[in-house]
Design a protein around this motif. Structure first.
Motif, PDB file in Angstrom:
ATOM      1  N   LEU A  18     -10.690   8.236   2.380  1.00 57.14           N
ATOM      2  CA  LEU A  18      -9.448   8.715   1.777  1.00 57.14           C
ATOM      3  C   LEU A  18      -8.232   8.113   2.476  1.00 57.14           C
ATOM      4  O   LEU A  18      -7.272   7.706   1.815  1.00 57.14           O
ATOM      5  N   ALA A  19      -8.271   8.080   3.801  1.00 59.22           N
ATOM      6  CA  ALA A  19      -7.142   7.535   4.560  1.00 59.22           C
ATOM      7  C   ALA A  19      -6.885   6.076   4.206  1.00 59.22           C
ATOM      8  O   ALA A  19      -5.737   5.663   4.017  1.00 59.22           O
ATOM      9  N   GLU A  20      -7.934   5.285   4.105  1.00 59.99           N
ATOM     10  CA  GLU A  20      -7.783   3.873   3.759  1.00 59.99           C
ATOM     11  C   GLU A  20      -7.177   3.716   2.366  1.00 59.99           C
ATOM     12  O   GLU A  20      -6.447   2.762   2.095  1.00 59.99           O
ATOM     13  N   GLY A  21      -7.467   4.656   1.478  1.00 63.49           N
ATOM     14  CA  GLY A  21      -6.949   4.578   0.124  1.00 63.49           C
ATOM     15  C   GLY A  21      -5.447   4.728   0.028  1.00 63.49           C
ATOM     16  O   GLY A  21      -4.827   4.271  -0.940  1.00 63.49           O
ATOM     17  N   LEU A  22      -4.824   5.368   1.030  1.00 63.85           N
ATOM     18  CA  LEU A  22      -3.380   5.564   0.990  1.00 63.85           C
ATOM     19  C   LEU A  22      -2.611   4.305   1.368  1.00 63.85           C
ATOM     20  O   LEU A  22      -1.385   4.258   1.248  1.00 63.85           O
ATOM     21  N   LYS A  23      -3.324   3.271   1.797  1.00 65.84           N
ATOM     22  CA  LYS A  23      -2.663   1.992   2.053  1.00 65.84           C
ATOM     23  C   LYS A  23      -2.011   1.450   0.783  1.00 65.84           C
ATOM     24  O   LYS A  23      -1.012   0.740   0.830  1.00 65.84           O
TER      25      LYS A  23
END
Length: 249
Positions: free
Chosen positions: A155-160
């Motif tokens: 999920l965190a990587e998706g906010l890039k």
């Protein structure tokens, strides 16, 4: 005269894939329209799970009127280090199925869908806030090794895609009992106390940090992570998850 070979286009490949491997719904496995990750019924289930009002402080399911307040009855009497909360919806129906799949699958279509949900939740709640980075709630190395990946990191990587860098500022120092088996919020807080630490060379001073995780059960894990970050100098700590329980613990 030499025979000209056929031109294999992307469209032809997609057509062949649709015939040979018909689209299946990620949630229930039933046939879905080509290019669609979910069938019609599961899309409706997802819309329903995401169609409620949330407490802006802890993410609890509340009434429309209560959502206008700074906190709800669930969090008003608790020591919270989280400054604000964003989530996609309730742990029900299609959203529940997607979260359970995410814990044990790196399916590309699934990852794309949950990242869209996470980004949408972020934009709806934190579009006007200053967020310096998103930090996934870490797994203990033994669980990370067994699973092969950290769903919070997915999920965190998706906010890039919306310009929020991902930083692994926290580490998990000890393995804890799975939170769902704990009987009360106080026991959950005791279970995770001392489980996290800021990494040795991480500098979180004066930073505004967003914690990311797939599920908020009681909020004890996220709250402990926020406490550790603030004690290390973080200015503000927010949280984002895919789901919260429909009822509170």
């Amino acid at each position: 005269m030499p025979i000209q070979t056929a031109c294999i286009t992307d469209e032809l490949i997609q057509t062949a894939n649709a015939v040979l491997w018909p689209s299946r719904c990620l949630s229930c496995g039933e046939p879905a329209s080509p290019g669609q990750p979910l069938c019609g019924a599961c899309w409706e289930g997802l819309r329903d799970a995401c169609s409620d009002y949330a407490c802006p402080r802890c993410g609890a399911v509340v009434s429309e009127e209560a959502a206008k307040n700074s906190m709800c009855g669930f969090c008003i009497n608790k020591k919270l280090y989280i400054d604000g909360f964003a989530r996609s919806g309730r742990y029900e129906s299609t959203l529940r199925n997607l979260v359970l799949m995410l814990k044990h699958s790196e399916n590309a279509a699934l990852i794309k869908l949950v990242r869209i949900l996470a980004a949408s939740a972020f934009q709806n709640r934190f579009a006007s806030e200053r967020i310096d980075c998103v930090c996934p709630v870490p797994l203990h190395w033994t669980r990370r090794w067994a699973r092969g990946f950290n769903q919070a990191g997915v999920l965190a990587e998706g906010l890039k895609s919306i310009g929020i860098p991902s930083r692994t500022e926290l580490t998990r120092k000890k393995q804890t009992k799975p939170q769902p088996v704990m009987q009360s919020y106080s026991k959950r807080m005791k279970n995770v106390r001392g489980a996290f630490a800021v990494k040795r060379f991480a500098d979180v001073r004066r930073k505004s940090i967003l914690l990311a995780d797939d599920v908020r059960t009681s909020g004890a894990t996220l709250n402990e992570c926020a406490r550790v970050l603030k004690e290390a100098g973080a200015e503000r700590v927010y949280a984002l998850t895919l789901t919260v329980p429909a009822g509170q613990i």
